[in-house]
Write a protein that holds these residues in place. Structure first.
Motif, short mmCIF file in Angstrom:
data_model
loop_
_atom_site.label_atom_id
_atom_site.label_comp_id
_atom_site.label_asym_id
_atom_site.label_seq_id
_atom_site.Cartn_x
_atom_site.Cartn_y
_atom_site.Cartn_z
N GLN A 494 0.85 -1.17 -0.09
CA GLN A 494 -0.04 0.10 -0.07
C GLN A 494 1.14 1.06 -0.05
OE1 GLN A 494 -0.34 -2.53 2.03
NE2 GLN A 494 -2.53 -3.16 2.10
N THR A 495 0.86 2.03 -1.02
CA THR A 495 1.66 3.29 -1.26
C THR A 495 0.89 4.52 -1.21
OG1 THR A 495 3.19 1.69 -2.65
CG2 THR A 495 3.32 4.20 -2.63
N PRO A 496 0.97 5.36 -0.32
CA PRO A 496 0.20 6.70 -0.16
C PRO A 496 0.54 7.38 -1.18
CG PRO A 496 1.36 6.22 1.92
CD PRO A 496 1.96 5.24 0.92
N GLN A 497 -0.66 8.09 -1.72
CA GLN A 497 -0.68 9.08 -3.07
C GLN A 497 -1.03 10.53 -2.63
OE1 GLN A 497 0.02 7.60 -6.28
NE2 GLN A 497 0.22 6.02 -4.71
N ARG A 498 -0.53 11.44 -3.38
CA ARG A 498 -0.92 12.79 -2.88
C ARG A 498 -2.38 12.69 -2.97
NH1 ARG A 498 1.88 17.65 -5.80
NH2 ARG A 498 3.77 16.94 -4.50
N PRO A 499 -3.10 13.35 -2.09
CA PRO A 499 -4.78 13.31 -2.09
C PRO A 499 -5.00 14.43 -2.89
CG PRO A 499 -3.90 14.29 -0.07
CD PRO A 499 -2.43 13.78 -0.81
N LEU A 500 -6.08 14.11 -3.86
CA LEU A 500 -6.69 15.17 -4.68
C LEU A 500 -8.08 15.61 -3.69
CD1 LEU A 500 -6.67 13.45 -7.98
CD2 LEU A 500 -5.26 15.00 -7.33
N TYR A 501 -7.96 16.81 -3.48
CA TYR A 501 -8.90 17.35 -2.57
C TYR A 501 -10.18 17.98 -3.48
CZ TYR A 501 -5.51 17.48 1.06
OH TYR A 501 -4.47 17.20 2.01
N ILE A 502 -11.38 17.72 -2.82
CA ILE A 502 -12.57 18.03 -3.75
C ILE A 502 -13.71 18.55 -2.62
CG2 ILE A 502 -13.49 15.79 -3.93
CD1 ILE A 502 -14.11 16.46 -6.87
N SER A 503 -14.79 18.94 -3.35
CA SER A 503 -15.86 19.35 -2.35
C SER A 503 -16.53 18.13 -1.75
CB SER A 503 -17.15 20.09 -3.29
OG SER A 503 -18.17 20.46 -2.48
N GLY A 504 -16.80 17.92 -0.31
CA GLY A 504 -17.02 16.73 0.14
C GLY A 504 -18.57 17.05 0.25
N CYS A 505 -19.05 16.05 1.56
CA CYS A 505 -20.61 15.77 1.44
C CYS A 505 -21.40 17.10 1.89
CB CYS A 505 -20.72 14.74 2.62
SG CYS A 505 -22.53 14.50 2.98
N PRO A 506 -22.20 17.65 1.37
CA PRO A 506 -22.98 18.81 1.70
C PRO A 506 -23.82 18.71 2.88
CG PRO A 506 -24.08 17.73 -0.16
CD PRO A 506 -22.83 16.89 0.13
#
Length: 659
Positions: A494-506
């Motif tokens: 399991q190799t961590p990736q740079r997270p892609l941030y986005i609008s979450g649960c409204p």
């Protein structure tokens, strides 16, 4: 080169009929002088390729494509659903130099066959605000009428319509939250959980352009006449769409999770896992949730401690718990006949893994706060229903097991995409009240005592791309990760990736993700300056140096979606003397009696030129690449009508002045 003879159709057959059109096949022959049994090539019959046509009775013929073989497949032939139920297929041979075609050979008209109806539904808005209108309908316009209901979390009907294919909610819904959709047709009821989701204005909205203005004036004219190099101010007004919301992270063909042992989850300890999940793409048989040790030996590293697949429609028919503490442990299979995780919608998920004092085991699945009914089998020795305990089920989590939302299974996993928000590990099983509490959203600074680890993604990941938890066990690591193959069969790291941030649960509190709406103007051959704008208003300066007819589009876009509208056609006089018309994805201009049509997109185009009397004076067809042009000699100085078709469909018709 010689124009080839017309083909002779030997087989024409309709294969399927549906809302996208008709599927069919054709087989044909060409007259030739080759002895029987010898191969015949296209050059032997003066042909380079063959054009395929289709024609619904009483409608215009449609060019469907080309083939170099002596057979062709038709997919989704466009049809008029209110027209005739008969169709025919046509073929024409193209000369070697591609300058001439044979006559079209047509089959006899055939019945389109039995129409196949799809039950797929659609909604016209992805983000809906309180009291905002929206519409739900069948994708298939020929579907039988149905009865429609929207139910709140208490199971109460808030909106309904009867005996219709289009469910219009003109006045919208006032209360924020998710609503289940029930559709009943011919005595069969289908339920779509959380299909309609009403969110607050504060978290941002789908952009919508209200008005377009030219020099401050709202214009409804189809055309606006201006001079070359004249500066215009284009403006707009729009709805309030900016906001701030909870922040999630994209699945991005990866897994979202962490190591259970770091959260203190050991053999025979009860625990639960929860998250808000929105799947945006779901290839068949990708993973929904799993607990696995990819560092273990084959085949345990392939199946995991627990695994569950999700279908492209969001069905989770079964999940399996097998454990990895023995070579061949007995499988525990839970089946969920009525469970659907709605694609492209936010779904709250809770999975419990519980042991009682008698050493028995069970797993419960809550979807959007509702306990899902299930049946289970324990090998061939025992079976039961939802809340019953499994006897003698010895499933021990190992020190290397990871819990994972999304991703895929096996050595060559098929992965999905979407968003995960508000991920947590809970100490023990969950009561209905605790499920409701977690679903409503937690305060990271005042968490319930049973929260072992909580990740709201409101703070950034560290340099190693891990998010650190809050809860009774602080700093437990979770991440978005991909698997890097290891040396042992089936194993991976399991190799961590740079997270892609986005609008979450409204539906939960949060302010880390800013929803910002920006305008984009597109004006081919035009000069745009001083462009500025927000969600509610904006403007740009526009000018043209060349005479011609031009179109300008405006797109307002944020992470929730976009809206596009077109300004009136700008008819520019003066300039450099070359007539120049911009037509969406192409432009035309004349130089010394020659018409040039320049294409922005590749494709096979047919261009026909008519004089003012309606007489065809020139035509040409060619397969062109993006940016290439087609030239046609016009002759006399006059006004001409240029009709451009792409693959049998009219793209644009426009007047051109040959000066």
């Amino acid at each position: 080169m010689t124009t080839p003879a017309a083909p002779r159709i030997t087989v024409a057959k309709v294969l399927a009929s549906h809302y996208k059109g008709v599927d069919a096949k054709v087989i044909f022959e060409m007259d030739n002088t080759k002895p029987a049994g010898e191969p015949v090539y296209n050059l032997d019959v003066n042909a380079s390729m063959f054009k395929l046509y289709a024609q619904q009775e009483n409608e215009e013929p449609i060019f469907m494509g080309i083939t170099t073989s002596w057979a062709g497949m038709y997919y989704s032939i466009p049809t008029n659903l209110q027209g005739s139920d008969r169709i025919r297929l046509g073929v024409a041979a193209v000369s070697v130099d591609m300058k001439s075609d044979s006559e079209i050979t047509w089959s006899e008209y055939m019945d389109m066959g039995e129409y196949t109806t799809t039950d797929e539904i659609q909604i016209n808005k992805t983000t809906i605000k309180p009291n905002e209108s929206f519409e739900i309908s069948y994708v298939d316009p020929r579907h039988a009428p149905a009865d429609w209901k929207l139910l709140n979390s208490d199971g109460e009907t808030v909106k309904q319509a009867a005996n219709t294919t289009v469910f219009s909610v003109e006045e919208g819904i006032e209360e924020i939250g998710g609503y289940d959709l029930q559709v009943t047709c011919n005595g069969q009821t289908a339920t779509y959980g959380y299909y309609v989701q009403i969110t607050s204005e504060a978290v941002g909205a789908l952009p919508e352009i209200y008005t377009l203005t030219v020099d401050g004036n709202t214009t409804e004219n189809a055309e606006v006449a201006i001079d070359a190099n004249q500066s215009l101010t284009l403006g707009y007004t729009g709805r309030k769409a900016n906001g701030a919301s909870s922040r999630g992270i994209e699945i991005n063909d990866s897994w979202i999770g962490g190591k259970l042992n770091d959260a203190g989850i050991v053999a025979r300890k009860s625990f639960s896992v929860s998250a808000w999940v929105r799947f945006t793409t779901l290839p068949e048989s990708s993973a929904f949730f799993s607990i696995e040790n990819r560092a273990g030996g084959w085949p345990v590293n392939n199946w995991g401690w627990m695994w569950s697949n999700i279908s492209s429609e969001g069905k989770i028919s079964v999940y399996t718990i097998r454990g990895d503490g023995a070579a061949s442990p007995v499988a525990l299979n839970y089946t969920f006949p009525n469970t659907t995780v709605s694609p492209n919608a936010w779904n709250h998920v809770v999975l419990t893994f519980e042991y009682n004092e008698q050493g028995q085991f069970r797993s419960l699945f809550y979807l959007n706060g509702i306990l899902q009914k299930s049946t289970w089998t324990y090998g061939s020795s025992a079976s039961g229903t939802t809340e019953q305990w499994v006897p003698k089920a010895d499933y021990n989590v190992s020190a290397s097991d990871w819990f994972c939302f999304a991703g895929g299974r096996g050595e060559q996993p098929v992965t999905n995409n979407g968003i995960v928000d508000d991920l947590l590990i809970w100490d023990g099983g969950m009561t209905q009240e605790e499920v409701d509490q977690v679903k409503a959203g937690l305060d990271a600074e005042n968490l319930p005592s049973k929260v072992i680890a909580y990740w709201d993604f409101e703070t950034d990941a560290n340099e190693q791309n891990y998010f650190l938890s809050k809860g009774s066990k602080a700093d437990v690591e979770a991440c978005s990760f991909k698997l890097v193959a290891s040396t042992a069969q089936g194993s991976g790291i399991q190799t961590p990736q740079r997270p892609l941030y986005i609008s979450g649960c409204p539906f939960i509190a949060g302010t880390a993700f800013q929803v910002e709406t920006l305008p984009t103007w597109t004006a081919k051959r035009g000069e745009l300056t001083e462009s500025t704008g927000t969600d509610t208003e904006g403007s740009t300066k526009l000018s043209y140096s060349t005479a011609g007819d031009y179109t300008v589009t405006l797109t307002l876009e944020n992470t929730l979606g976009s809206d596009t509208k077109t300004y009136p056609v700008f008819k520019v006089a003066g300039g450099d003397g070359v007539a120049d018309e911009v037509m969406g994805d192409m432009r035309t201009y004349t130089v010394d009696g020659v018409l040039f049509v320049e294409f922005a997109e590749e494709g096979t185009y047919q261009v026909a030129v008519y004089n003012v009397s309606g007489m065809l004076v020139a035509e040409k067809e060619a397969a062109v690449a993006a940016g290439q042009n087609m030239s046609i000699t016009l002759g006399a100085k006059d006004v001409y009508v240029v009709k451009v078709m792409k693959e049998g469909k009219v793209v644009r018709a426009i007047k051109v002045l040959n000066r």
